[in-house]
Design a protein around this motif. Structure first.
Motif, PDB file in Angstrom:
ATOM      1  N   ARG A   6       0.706  -1.136   0.013  1.00 36.59           N
ATOM      2  CA  ARG A   6      -0.017  -0.126   0.092  1.00 36.59           C
ATOM      3  C   ARG A   6       1.012   1.349   0.030  1.00 36.59           C
ATOM      4  O   ARG A   6       0.576   2.167  -0.623  1.00 36.59           O
ATOM      5  CB  ARG A   6      -0.817   0.042   1.332  1.00 36.59           C
ATOM      6  CG  ARG A   6      -1.874   1.257   1.085  1.00 36.59           C
ATOM      7  CD  ARG A   6      -2.978   1.020   1.989  1.00 36.59           C
ATOM      8  NE  ARG A   6      -2.704   1.423   3.106  1.00 36.59           N
ATOM      9  CZ  ARG A   6      -3.614   1.380   4.287  1.00 36.59           C
ATOM     10  NH1 ARG A   6      -4.828   0.975   4.232  1.00 36.59           N
ATOM     11  NH2 ARG A   6      -3.359   1.583   5.663  1.00 36.59           N
ATOM     12  N   ILE A  60       3.743   5.545  -5.861  1.00 37.97           N
ATOM     13  CA  ILE A  60       3.773   5.676  -7.100  1.00 37.97           C
ATOM     14  C   ILE A  60       2.788   6.916  -7.579  1.00 37.97           C
ATOM     15  O   ILE A  60       2.790   7.683  -8.567  1.00 37.97           O
ATOM     16  CB  ILE A  60       3.150   4.334  -7.644  1.00 37.97           C
ATOM     17  CG1 ILE A  60       4.083   3.158  -7.657  1.00 37.97           C
ATOM     18  CG2 ILE A  60       2.720   4.333  -9.141  1.00 37.97           C
ATOM     19  CD1 ILE A  60       3.455   1.770  -7.785  1.00 37.97           C
ATOM     20  N   GLY A  61       1.648   7.146  -6.772  1.00 41.60           N
ATOM     21  CA  GLY A  61       0.888   8.165  -6.878  1.00 41.60           C
ATOM     22  C   GLY A  61       1.691   9.541  -6.964  1.00 41.60           C
ATOM     23  O   GLY A  61       1.516  10.392  -7.621  1.00 41.60           O
ATOM     24  N   ASP A 118       2.028   2.035  -3.295  1.00 38.52           N
ATOM     25  CA  ASP A 118       0.992   2.510  -4.492  1.00 38.52           C
ATOM     26  C   ASP A 118       0.851   4.078  -4.015  1.00 38.52           C
ATOM     27  O   ASP A 118       0.713   4.759  -5.059  1.00 38.52           O
ATOM     28  CB  ASP A 118      -0.192   1.790  -3.551  1.00 38.52           C
ATOM     29  CG  ASP A 118      -1.449   2.008  -4.830  1.00 38.52           C
ATOM     30  OD1 ASP A 118      -1.315   1.925  -6.039  1.00 38.52           O
ATOM     31  OD2 ASP A 118      -2.506   2.152  -4.502  1.00 38.52           O
ATOM     32  N   ARG A 119       1.034   4.473  -2.770  1.00 41.12           N
ATOM     33  CA  ARG A 119       1.189   5.973  -2.399  1.00 41.12           C
ATOM     34  C   ARG A 119       2.318   6.449  -3.215  1.00 41.12           C
ATOM     35  O   ARG A 119       1.925   7.649  -3.565  1.00 41.12           O
ATOM     36  CB  ARG A 119       1.069   5.900  -0.906  1.00 41.12           C
ATOM     37  CG  ARG A 119       1.247   7.351  -0.622  1.00 41.12           C
ATOM     38  CD  ARG A 119      -0.076   7.792  -0.121  1.00 41.12           C
ATOM     39  NE  ARG A 119      -0.227   9.106   0.743  1.00 41.12           N
ATOM     40  CZ  ARG A 119      -0.153  10.461   0.224  1.00 41.12           C
ATOM     41  NH1 ARG A 119      -0.099  10.588  -0.915  1.00 41.12           N
ATOM     42  NH2 ARG A 119      -0.221  11.383   1.101  1.00 41.12           N
TER      43      ARG A 119
END
Lengths: 236, 271
Positions: free
Chosen positions: B150, B156-157, B153-154
């Motif tokens: 997770r 990558i954002g 994911d953050r």
């Protein structure tokens, strides 16, 4: 060197702009009204965090000390008061939020702060009734599109959120939060290819991950409102 | 054309620094001119993992602030002559880094090296955002567990929104490097599988580095694993990853558990 150098004068420009804010109208007894706020916060912590809140004191008669105490109590719950209305100006101390007048009611019930990645897209397409996102929505991102539907071709990550005035379509896995119909559109729906959502909401009615039946998980599903009931059913 | 790579993860302890050292050394072993930069100001580690901790005189902050010249701060690796380290300061904090200064240093390094690897600190604050700021490509280091995934994911954002490239409307090419992959635990379902991770992160896979004592041993002796245990499984994984970075098509292999009895006994005891 000349100490009194001529500095080019900067022009100060001021503009008027209107924003949407939550309006809290406390009722007596204020203690039980605060308990209601606590109940809301227990269900969705951080619901009011970072959101502009206006306090409407028209229906209560509070002294200056009581108003200060109320603002303090809300502050402890991380609710910041932007302004106060419906009260005599003489009751407001110097360190209190300013008195507001001329507010108008509007339908928006839920406004999210916009995340930077959402901004550009919003700007480009703000006139369109729908927003198409071709890349996954990552954890920590917040996509807000109050004007209409949001379609995501990828997945919505855990810890990400989509807020739409209309329906939400996710062609990947929905792991984050999806809030549809935020402007009071109870006909809005949420569709996803695979449901692992943290929270689903339509027009303010919501269910968290715990409420979503295990039998639905990892399947294509849709959520819609039946009266005041948020219903989630498989799509196939 | 010099390439700026950031090695990042969001979460701490997943293997960013170890991977930066191993990838940097592997690139240098292939004859590339490489510099690795430690962006973890205040908690520097890359100097230790590279075995250069006793040779640090000037650091990134000195160069950013103009106290020292870049050639004074660069430390040449003792084993590979085309591998260099730009260490972080241990006594300062991340606020000492400025965007302008970092931009200048990276532009300067681009004229001297083929590859610039930025070892990002954990977190999503100033240090991490400055490390990724001028990157052309990113290596996201992830462990096969939900919190790490997770956080990735953050990150990558953020790579898609907070980098100079993203602000110009260009893309930062992203590569996923799964580290500490334990084939035995994956087989027993105790860890996220590679497929699960790829499904969640939707990012191309650069390599899978198995959990290994070789990695720990290499860090402890201050020598990148690709040099210290060249024939080992993790060294091979890093070398393959580097070949993929350089555009070669190398088949991806998921490490499987070796079935040796001694291995199994030792593994039990270690776990």
């Amino acid at each position: 060197m000349d100490a009194t150098q001529q500095v080019a004068r900067q022009q100060v420009r001021m503009r008027g702009r209107s924003y949407v804010a939550f309006v809290f109208s406390p009722v007596v007894p204020v203690v039980s009204w605060l308990a209601e706020i606590d109940a809301t916060l227990a269900k969705s912590p951080g619901f009011f965090t970072g959101k502009p809140v206006v306090l409407d004191l028209a229906s209560v008669d509070l002294s200056q000390a009581a108003i200060a105490h109320l603002i303090g109590s809300l502050g402890e719950r991380n609710i910041r008061i932007l302004g106060i209305e419906g009260v005599d100006e003489s009751k407001l101390g110097a360190n209190m939020p300013p008195l507001l007048t001329g507010g108008r009611a509007c339908a928006i019930t839920h406004v999210e702060p916009k995340a930077p990645p959402a901004k550009d897209k919003d700007k480009d397409k703000s006139k369109l009734p729908s927003l198409l996102l071709e890349s996954p929505v990552r954890s920590g991102q917040s996509i807000v599109f109050a004007e209409g539907d949001v379609t995501v071709l990828g997945s919505v990550g855990s810890g990400a959120e989509i807020v739409a005035g209309g329906s939400i379509h996710v062609y990947g896995t929905l792991r984050g939060r999806a809030m549809a119909g935020i402007n009071g559109n109870s006909a809005a729906r949420i569709f996803c290819q695979k449901i692992e959502a943290e929270l689903l909401a339509i027009d303010g009615y919501y269910q968290t991950a715990d409420d979503i039946a295990d039998s639905l998980r990892h399947r294509p599903a849709q959520a819609w409102l039946e009266g005041e009931m948020l219903r989630i059913t498989p799509l196939n | 054309m010099a390439k700026v790579l950031v090695v990042t993860s969001g979460k701490g302890g997943v293997g960013k620094t170890t991977s930066t050292a191993a990838l940097g050394a592997a690139l240098a072993q292939m004859g590339q001119n490489v510099v690795v930069i430690d962006f973890d100001v205040g908690l520097r580690n890359l100097d230790l993992v590279m075995g250069a901790e006793r040779r640090v005189v000037f650091d990134l902050i000195n160069v950013v602030q103009g106290v020292a010249k870049l050639p004074q701060a660069l430390i040449r690796d003792k084993r590979l002559e085309n591998l260099w380290l730009l260490p972080a300061s241990q006594t300062r904090d991340k606020d000492a880094l400025t965007e302008e200064g970092v931009k200048r240093v990276i532009a300067d390094l681009k004229t001297k090296f083929d590859w610039i690897l930025c070892d990002s600190p954990a977190g999503i604050e100033r240090g991490a955002t400055l490390a990724m700021r001028y990157a052309d490509e990113a290596i996201i280091v992830t462990n096969p567990e939900v919190s790490s995934v997770r956080d990735s994911d953050r990150i990558i954002g953020m790579l898609d929104s907070k980098t100079a490239r993203a602000e110009r409307g260009e893309r930062v090419e992203k590569h996923l490097l799964v580290t500490r992959y334990d084939a035995g635990r994956a087989a027993r379902g105790e860890m996220l599988s590679i497929d699960d991770i790829l499904e969640i992160l939707a990012t191309p896979l650069l390599g899978i580095v198995p959990e290994s004592q070789d990695v720990l041993r290499a860090s402890n002796v201050g020598c990148p694993v690709t040099l210290n245990a060249a024939g080992s499984a993790p060294a091979k994984a890093y070398t393959d990853a580097v070949r993929r970075l350089m555009g070669e098509a190398v088949e991806m292999t998921v490490p499987v558990e070796r079935k040796g009895l001694m291995d199994r006994l030792l593994r039990r005891r270690a776990a």
